[in-house]
Motif scaffolding. Structure first.
Motif, PDB file in Angstrom:
ATOM      1  N   ILE A 180       0.742  -1.196   0.249  1.00  0.00           N
ATOM      2  CA  ILE A 180      -0.071   0.173  -0.026  1.00  0.00           C
ATOM      3  C   ILE A 180       0.561   1.035   0.089  1.00  0.00           C
ATOM      4  O   ILE A 180       0.074   2.509  -0.581  1.00  0.00           O
ATOM      5  N   GLY A 181       2.405   1.300   0.999  1.00  0.00           N
ATOM      6  CA  GLY A 181       2.624   2.352   1.137  1.00  0.00           C
ATOM      7  C   GLY A 181       3.413   2.845  -0.964  1.00  0.00           C
ATOM      8  O   GLY A 181       3.979   3.873  -0.889  1.00  0.00           O
ATOM      9  N   PHE A 182       3.607   1.723  -1.018  1.00  0.00           N
ATOM     10  CA  PHE A 182       4.253   1.535  -2.641  1.00  0.00           C
ATOM     11  C   PHE A 182       3.000   2.402  -3.700  1.00  0.00           C
ATOM     12  O   PHE A 182       3.422   3.892  -4.643  1.00  0.00           O
ATOM     13  N   LEU A 183       2.230   2.611  -3.312  1.00  0.00           N
ATOM     14  CA  LEU A 183       0.887   2.776  -4.419  1.00  0.00           C
ATOM     15  C   LEU A 183       0.416   4.003  -3.552  1.00  0.00           C
ATOM     16  O   LEU A 183       0.402   5.009  -4.622  1.00  0.00           O
ATOM     17  N   MET A 184       1.013   4.616  -1.981  1.00  0.00           N
ATOM     18  CA  MET A 184       1.123   6.227  -1.533  1.00  0.00           C
ATOM     19  C   MET A 184       1.457   6.927  -1.919  1.00  0.00           C
ATOM     20  O   MET A 184       2.084   7.925  -1.923  1.00  0.00           O
ATOM     21  N   ILE A 210      -5.416 -10.016 -12.620  1.00  0.00           N
ATOM     22  CA  ILE A 210      -5.472  -8.917 -13.574  1.00  0.00           C
ATOM     23  C   ILE A 210      -3.814  -9.299 -14.161  1.00  0.00           C
ATOM     24  O   ILE A 210      -2.859 -10.069 -12.999  1.00  0.00           O
ATOM     25  N   VAL A 211      -3.676  -9.909 -15.230  1.00  0.00           N
ATOM     26  CA  VAL A 211      -2.413 -10.177 -15.815  1.00  0.00           C
ATOM     27  C   VAL A 211      -1.144  -8.887 -16.807  1.00  0.00           C
ATOM     28  O   VAL A 211      -0.789  -9.056 -16.898  1.00  0.00           O
ATOM     29  N   ASN A 212      -2.775  -7.804 -17.527  1.00  0.00           N
ATOM     30  CA  ASN A 212      -1.573  -7.104 -17.772  1.00  0.00           C
ATOM     31  C   ASN A 212      -2.926  -5.595 -18.077  1.00  0.00           C
ATOM     32  O   ASN A 212      -3.580  -6.000 -17.314  1.00  0.00           O
ATOM     33  N   ALA A 213      -2.318  -4.655 -18.190  1.00  0.00           N
ATOM     34  CA  ALA A 213      -2.505  -3.727 -18.208  1.00  0.00           C
ATOM     35  C   ALA A 213      -3.842  -3.143 -19.025  1.00  0.00           C
ATOM     36  O   ALA A 213      -4.963  -3.192 -18.506  1.00  0.00           O
ATOM     37  N   LYS A 214      -3.981  -4.178 -20.388  1.00  0.00           N
ATOM     38  CA  LYS A 214      -5.121  -4.146 -20.469  1.00  0.00           C
ATOM     39  C   LYS A 214      -6.749  -4.620 -20.386  1.00  0.00           C
ATOM     40  O   LYS A 214      -7.872  -4.313 -19.789  1.00  0.00           O
ATOM     41  N   GLN A 215      -5.820  -5.908 -19.525  1.00  0.00           N
ATOM     42  CA  GLN A 215      -7.391  -6.279 -18.574  1.00  0.00           C
ATOM     43  C   GLN A 215      -7.426  -5.797 -17.350  1.00  0.00           C
ATOM     44  O   GLN A 215      -8.936  -5.388 -17.231  1.00  0.00           O
ATOM     45  N   LEU A 216      -6.269  -4.582 -17.050  1.00  0.00           N
ATOM     46  CA  LEU A 216      -6.734  -3.524 -15.624  1.00  0.00           C
ATOM     47  C   LEU A 216      -8.264  -2.336 -16.460  1.00  0.00           C
ATOM     48  O   LEU A 216      -8.908  -2.453 -15.821  1.00  0.00           O
ATOM     49  N   ALA A 217      -7.710  -1.959 -17.113  1.00  0.00           N
ATOM     50  CA  ALA A 217      -8.150  -0.895 -17.749  1.00  0.00           C
ATOM     51  C   ALA A 217     -10.025  -1.730 -18.507  1.00  0.00           C
ATOM     52  O   ALA A 217     -10.951  -1.061 -17.893  1.00  0.00           O
ATOM     53  N   SER A 218     -10.215  -2.816 -18.693  1.00  0.00           N
ATOM     54  CA  SER A 218     -11.397  -3.393 -18.864  1.00  0.00           C
ATOM     55  C   SER A 218     -12.294  -4.047 -17.549  1.00  0.00           C
ATOM     56  O   SER A 218     -13.227  -3.270 -17.669  1.00  0.00           O
ATOM     57  N   TYR A 219     -11.462  -3.583 -16.321  1.00  0.00           N
ATOM     58  CA  TYR A 219     -12.492  -4.920 -15.973  1.00  0.00           C
ATOM     59  C   TYR A 219     -12.891  -3.649 -14.773  1.00  0.00           C
ATOM     60  O   TYR A 219     -13.612  -3.439 -14.309  1.00  0.00           O
ATOM     61  N   ALA A 220     -11.870  -2.311 -15.192  1.00  0.00           N
ATOM     62  CA  ALA A 220     -12.540  -1.224 -14.969  1.00  0.00           C
ATOM     63  C   ALA A 220     -13.698  -0.349 -15.413  1.00  0.00           C
ATOM     64  O   ALA A 220     -13.605   0.940 -15.248  1.00  0.00           O
ATOM     65  N   GLY A 221     -13.852  -0.546 -16.448  1.00  0.00           N
ATOM     66  CA  GLY A 221     -14.594  -0.030 -17.263  1.00  0.00           C
ATOM     67  C   GLY A 221     -13.393   1.038 -18.378  1.00  0.00           C
ATOM     68  O   GLY A 221     -14.622   2.254 -18.634  1.00  0.00           O
ATOM     69  N   ARG A 228     -13.547   3.551 -10.490  1.00  0.00           N
ATOM     70  CA  ARG A 228     -13.785   4.638 -11.502  1.00  0.00           C
ATOM     71  C   ARG A 228     -14.044   6.036  -9.727  1.00  0.00           C
ATOM     72  O   ARG A 228     -13.512   6.766 -10.780  1.00  0.00           O
ATOM     73  N   ALA A 229     -14.917   5.344  -9.571  1.00  0.00           N
ATOM     74  CA  ALA A 229     -15.359   6.852  -8.558  1.00  0.00           C
ATOM     75  C   ALA A 229     -14.069   6.682  -7.004  1.00  0.00           C
ATOM     76  O   ALA A 229     -14.140   8.089  -6.927  1.00  0.00           O
ATOM     77  N   ALA A 230     -13.208   6.026  -6.555  1.00  0.00           N
ATOM     78  CA  ALA A 230     -12.215   6.483  -6.457  1.00  0.00           C
ATOM     79  C   ALA A 230     -11.310   6.842  -6.883  1.00  0.00           C
ATOM     80  O   ALA A 230     -10.241   7.460  -6.441  1.00  0.00           O
ATOM     81  N   LEU A 231     -11.444   7.388  -7.842  1.00  0.00           N
ATOM     82  CA  LEU A 231     -10.095   7.170  -8.724  1.00  0.00           C
ATOM     83  C   LEU A 231     -10.728   8.969  -9.358  1.00  0.00           C
ATOM     84  O   LEU A 231      -9.697   9.780  -9.740  1.00  0.00           O
ATOM     85  N   HIS A 232     -11.548   9.216  -9.116  1.00  0.00           N
ATOM     86  CA  HIS A 232     -11.892  10.555  -9.721  1.00  0.00           C
ATOM     87  C   HIS A 232     -11.585  11.425  -8.800  1.00  0.00           C
ATOM     88  O   HIS A 232     -10.973  12.802  -9.288  1.00  0.00           O
ATOM     89  N   MET A 233     -11.024  11.624  -7.282  1.00  0.00           N
ATOM     90  CA  MET A 233     -10.987  12.869  -7.026  1.00  0.00           C
ATOM     91  C   MET A 233      -9.302  12.980  -7.001  1.00  0.00           C
ATOM     92  O   MET A 233      -8.236  13.844  -7.103  1.00  0.00           O
ATOM     93  N   ARG A 244      -6.740   6.639 -16.049  1.00  0.00           N
ATOM     94  CA  ARG A 244      -6.756   5.091 -16.279  1.00  0.00           C
ATOM     95  C   ARG A 244      -5.054   4.786 -16.232  1.00  0.00           C
ATOM     96  O   ARG A 244      -4.725   4.491 -16.077  1.00  0.00           O
ATOM     97  N   LYS A 245      -4.581   5.948 -16.774  1.00  0.00           N
ATOM     98  CA  LYS A 245      -3.319   5.897 -16.722  1.00  0.00           C
ATOM     99  C   LYS A 245      -2.441   5.959 -15.867  1.00  0.00           C
ATOM    100  O   LYS A 245      -1.658   5.103 -14.749  1.00  0.00           O
ATOM    101  N   LEU A 246      -3.270   6.227 -14.247  1.00  0.00           N
ATOM    102  CA  LEU A 246      -3.385   6.759 -12.984  1.00  0.00           C
ATOM    103  C   LEU A 246      -3.815   4.941 -12.252  1.00  0.00           C
ATOM    104  O   LEU A 246      -2.274   4.548 -11.590  1.00  0.00           O
ATOM    105  N   LEU A 247      -4.863   4.658 -12.816  1.00  0.00           N
ATOM    106  CA  LEU A 247      -4.579   3.515 -12.569  1.00  0.00           C
ATOM    107  C   LEU A 247      -3.611   1.933 -13.406  1.00  0.00           C
ATOM    108  O   LEU A 247      -2.715   1.235 -11.958  1.00  0.00           O
ATOM    109  N   ILE A 248      -3.233   2.310 -14.024  1.00  0.00           N
ATOM    110  CA  ILE A 248      -1.971   1.223 -14.845  1.00  0.00           C
ATOM    111  C   ILE A 248      -1.204   1.645 -13.868  1.00  0.00           C
ATOM    112  O   ILE A 248       0.147   1.098 -13.339  1.00  0.00           O
TER     113      ILE A 248
END
Length: 357
Positions: free
Chosen positions: A209-213, A236-247, A273-278, A313-317
């Motif tokens: 979690i510290g890596f993400l923060m 999740i195995v790759n970034a493309k799948q992750l983007a699809s999983y999050a819509g 998507r709601a968690a990444l808006h702000m 999207r870039k932030l999630l990846i």
């Protein structure tokens, strides 16, 4: 009896029942299927399923069990079969839907869906499912509860504003709304504290979690919500799948001279998507990498929100990359990458010049 190459059990899961279809792939690449009456989605039904499997499967061939992720209803049978030592695959609904569309099948019933899942297990190479840790499951439950309370808080805030602005406002009703709002605030704070305590007890999870923060703009709640919703990016195995999983996957609508709007599908986890808006709004101000990315996209988009979604999207990846590589965010990574590419290009040019001369 003809030798079997593969065998797969497809389970169509509903709240009350499990629809079953057992498929076999022979040496001649011919598929055969056995069905069984629906069993209940509880402990007695699971035991009945095991009895039928022991009588029907070939013990010399590995058995693959395929089911579709259906909220919480698939969790009981998935954990039960995994604990018994079976190879279980829990498929995302989007992938199952695309496979079903490729079949010449117009009807849709539970029996047909279970057969389709069995066929998918026979034809495709599928990644096995592993149960997530208890901490991640609890973190996801807390994240969902907090999200629900935030929606309730917004509703109560709007109602309180409407009552206080009304000509015929009722002081007692306004007091009750304030008390409910205070209760919601208290419960949200308790959930956030519980999330902090849950992660602090697990050193590995706390470190990751510290890596993400370490990303400028990402708070503890944002990081914990994304990790809880993806269960630590377990499937999740790759970034493309992750983007699809999050819509966040891109949908194009073009045919001949028709040029439709390009947008994200939103057929994914709306909580992410709601968690990444702000955080995305914060990142375009204080994150050097994403700020530059946003400023480059914004002039080319009709609405600034489109560029902001691209930042999300870039932030999630980026979060996924730091989690998998167990690395701290490096603000100069992009600059170092460009300099490395320029240096390699210069070496190639020197080599070419030497060969030519």
């Amino acid at each position: 009896m003809e030798k079997q190459l593969k065998q797969s059990l497809g389970i169509d899961v509903s709240k009350l029942n499990l629809s079953l279809s057992l498929g076999f792939l022979s040496e001649r690449l011919v598929k055969e299927f056995k069905s069984h009456p629906d069993v209940s989605n509880d402990e007695p039904g699971y035991r009945e399923l095991l009895k039928w499997l022991k009588k029907s499967v070939d013990s010399t061939v590995d058995l693959l069990i395929v089911m579709e992720a259906t909220g919480v209803y698939h969790q009981g049978i998935a954990h039960y079969l995994h604990d018994k030592g079976y190879a279980v695959c829990v498929m995302q609904s989007g992938r199952v839907k695309r496979y079903a569309q490729s079949l010449d099948q117009r009807s849709k019933t539970d029996a047909l869906d279970s057969r389709m899942l069995s066929m998918l297990g026979l034809e495709r190479s599928i990644r096995l499912w592993q149960p997530p840790s208890k901490e991640l499951q609890q973190l996801k439950a807390l994240s969902r509860e907090r999200s629900s309370l935030l929606k309730d808080r917004t509703i109560e805030t709007n109602r309180q504003g409407a009552i206080s602005s009304s000509v015929y406002s009722n002081a007692k009703a306004l007091k009750r709304h304030k008390n409910r709002l205070k209760l919601l605030e208290c419960q949200i704070a308790l959930i956030e504290k519980e999330m902090q305590e849950l992660i602090s007890k697990n050193e590995v999870l706390k470190q990751k979690i510290g890596f993400l923060m370490s990303i400028p703009g990402i708070s503890f709640i944002s990081a914990a919500t994304v990790i809880g919703e993806t269960l630590g990016f377990e499937s999740i195995v790759n970034a493309k799948q992750l983007a699809s999983y999050a819509g966040y996957d891109i949908v194009l609508r073009e045919s001949g001279n028709f040029k439709g709007k390009t947008r994200i599908s939103k057929r994914g986890n709306s909580h992410i998507r709601a968690a990444l808006h702000m955080p995305s709004m914060t990142c375009v101000r204080c994150n050097p990498t994403l700020k530059q990315f946003y400023n480059r996209l914004k002039p080319n988009k009709a609405k600034p929100l489109v560029a902001l979604i691209a930042v999300q999207r870039k932030l999630l990846i980026l979060m996924y990359t730091l989690w998998k590589n167990e690395e701290v965010y490096d603000a100069g990574f992009e600059t170092k990458k460009q300099q490395k590419h320029k240096a390699l290009a210069a070496q190639d040019n020197n080599l070419i010049n030497q060969l030519v001369s």
